[in-house]
Design a protein around this motif. Structure first.
Motif, PDB file in Angstrom:
ATOM      1  N   PRO A 185      -2.998   0.772  -4.787  1.00 36.48           N
ATOM      2  CA  PRO A 185      -3.849   1.967  -4.919  1.00 36.48           C
ATOM      3  C   PRO A 185      -4.047   2.405  -6.376  1.00 36.48           C
ATOM      4  O   PRO A 185      -5.131   2.873  -6.734  1.00 36.48           O
ATOM      5  CB  PRO A 185      -3.087   3.040  -4.132  1.00 36.48           C
ATOM      6  CG  PRO A 185      -2.189   2.295  -3.207  1.00 36.48           C
ATOM      7  CD  PRO A 185      -1.897   0.974  -3.853  1.00 36.48           C
ATOM      8  N   GLU A 186      -3.012   2.250  -7.201  1.00 31.21           N
ATOM      9  CA  GLU A 186      -3.140   2.696  -8.604  1.00 31.21           C
ATOM     10  C   GLU A 186      -4.222   1.932  -9.339  1.00 31.21           C
ATOM     11  O   GLU A 186      -4.779   2.419 -10.323  1.00 31.21           O
ATOM     12  CB  GLU A 186      -1.829   2.513  -9.390  1.00 31.21           C
ATOM     13  CG  GLU A 186      -0.555   2.874  -8.686  1.00 31.21           C
ATOM     14  CD  GLU A 186      -0.116   1.795  -7.724  1.00 31.21           C
ATOM     15  OE1 GLU A 186       0.004   2.132  -6.531  1.00 31.21           O
ATOM     16  OE2 GLU A 186       0.078   0.633  -8.107  1.00 31.21           O
ATOM     17  N   ASN A 187      -4.488   0.717  -8.907  1.00 28.24           N
ATOM     18  CA  ASN A 187      -5.497  -0.092  -9.585  1.00 28.24           C
ATOM     19  C   ASN A 187      -6.915   0.463  -9.394  1.00 28.24           C
ATOM     20  O   ASN A 187      -7.843   0.027 -10.053  1.00 28.24           O
ATOM     21  CB  ASN A 187      -5.455  -1.543  -9.093  1.00 28.24           C
ATOM     22  CG  ASN A 187      -4.144  -2.220  -9.431  1.00 28.24           C
ATOM     23  OD1 ASN A 187      -3.201  -2.202  -8.660  1.00 28.24           O
ATOM     24  ND2 ASN A 187      -4.065  -2.767 -10.631  1.00 28.24           N
ATOM     25  N   LEU A 188      -7.060   1.365  -8.446  1.00 23.26           N
ATOM     26  CA  LEU A 188      -8.388   1.914  -8.170  1.00 23.26           C
ATOM     27  C   LEU A 188      -8.558   3.314  -8.744  1.00 23.26           C
ATOM     28  O   LEU A 188      -9.545   3.971  -8.527  1.00 23.26           O
ATOM     29  CB  LEU A 188      -8.644   1.928  -6.660  1.00 23.26           C
ATOM     30  CG  LEU A 188      -8.754   0.547  -6.035  1.00 23.26           C
ATOM     31  CD1 LEU A 188      -8.915   0.648  -4.511  1.00 23.26           C
ATOM     32  CD2 LEU A 188      -9.918  -0.243  -6.622  1.00 23.26           C
ATOM     33  N   LYS A 189      -7.508   3.800  -9.508  1.00 26.91           N
ATOM     34  CA  LYS A 189      -7.614   5.164 -10.050  1.00 26.91           C
ATOM     35  C   LYS A 189      -8.464   5.166 -11.302  1.00 26.91           C
ATOM     36  O   LYS A 189      -8.541   4.189 -12.001  1.00 26.91           O
ATOM     37  CB  LYS A 189      -6.225   5.704 -10.305  1.00 26.91           C
ATOM     38  CG  LYS A 189      -5.632   6.099  -8.973  1.00 26.91           C
ATOM     39  CD  LYS A 189      -4.353   6.923  -9.095  1.00 26.91           C
ATOM     40  CE  LYS A 189      -3.928   7.314  -7.696  1.00 26.91           C
ATOM     41  NZ  LYS A 189      -2.535   7.026  -7.429  1.00 26.91           N
ATOM     42  N   GLU A 204       0.830  -1.215   0.000  1.00 25.06           N
ATOM     43  CA  GLU A 204       0.000   0.000   0.000  1.00 25.06           C
ATOM     44  C   GLU A 204       0.864   1.265   0.000  1.00 25.06           C
ATOM     45  O   GLU A 204       0.489   2.290  -0.561  1.00 25.06           O
ATOM     46  CB  GLU A 204      -0.906  -0.010   1.238  1.00 25.06           C
ATOM     47  CG  GLU A 204      -1.900   1.132   1.318  1.00 25.06           C
ATOM     48  CD  GLU A 204      -3.023   1.001   0.275  1.00 25.06           C
ATOM     49  OE1 GLU A 204      -3.206  -0.096  -0.279  1.00 25.06           O
ATOM     50  OE2 GLU A 204      -3.680   2.027   0.028  1.00 25.06           O
TER      51      GLU A 204
END
Ligand code: THU
Length: 132
Positions: free
Chosen positions: A128-132, A96
């Motif tokens: 986190p980038e996967n949820l942008k 994370e």
């Protein structure tokens, strides 16, 4: 004193304060952020076993409370000379706050036993980038 030596010292100090009466496996973790600040933590077990916390988890909580959100390097010191590698949940917790090049060292109270990057610990991970 090298950066890693300082982290080993802090992680060992944390390990020596661990609360691990059920596993008898005390663990300490110490991490450094890009600004050079260091945070540490120990495992804290519980009579209701699944409620226990890992050392990495505690060090990450201390980092976030301290206002930092990036791990550059992290050291984990277990009870003996076998490398104490992080559990799957802690790999995700580190992920994370880490890029693929974050460096993890499993150490005893003196030496580095095993070094791995974040990408090696948790390849093709979700972050986190996967949820942008
Ligand atoms: N443990 C950690 O705190 N960090 C690790 O990297 C591996 C395992 C703790 C959890 C539990 O309190 C004890 O070690 C035995 O699993």
């Amino acid at each position: 004193m090298s950066d890693v030596t300082e982290l080993i010292r802090l992680a060992t100090e944390a390990r020596d304060r661990a609360y691990a009466p059920y596993s008898n496996h005390p663990v300490g973790a110490a991490l450094r952020t890009p600004s050079g600040r260091v945070f540490s933590g120990c495992n804290v077990e519980n009579a209701a076993y699944p409620v226990g916390n890992c050392a990495e988890q505690a060090a990450i909580a201390a980092m976030v409370l301290g206002g930092e959100q990036r791990i550059e390097e992290i050291v984990v010191v277990g009870p003996g000379n076998a490398p104490c590698t992080p559990c799957g949940a802690c790999r995700q917790r580190m992920r994370e706050f880490a890029g693929p090049d974050m460096v993890f060292h499993a150490c005893n109270d003196r030496d580095v036993l095993l070094t791995m990057t974040m990408e090696e610990l948790l390849p093709e991970s979700f972050g986190p980038e996967n949820l942008k």
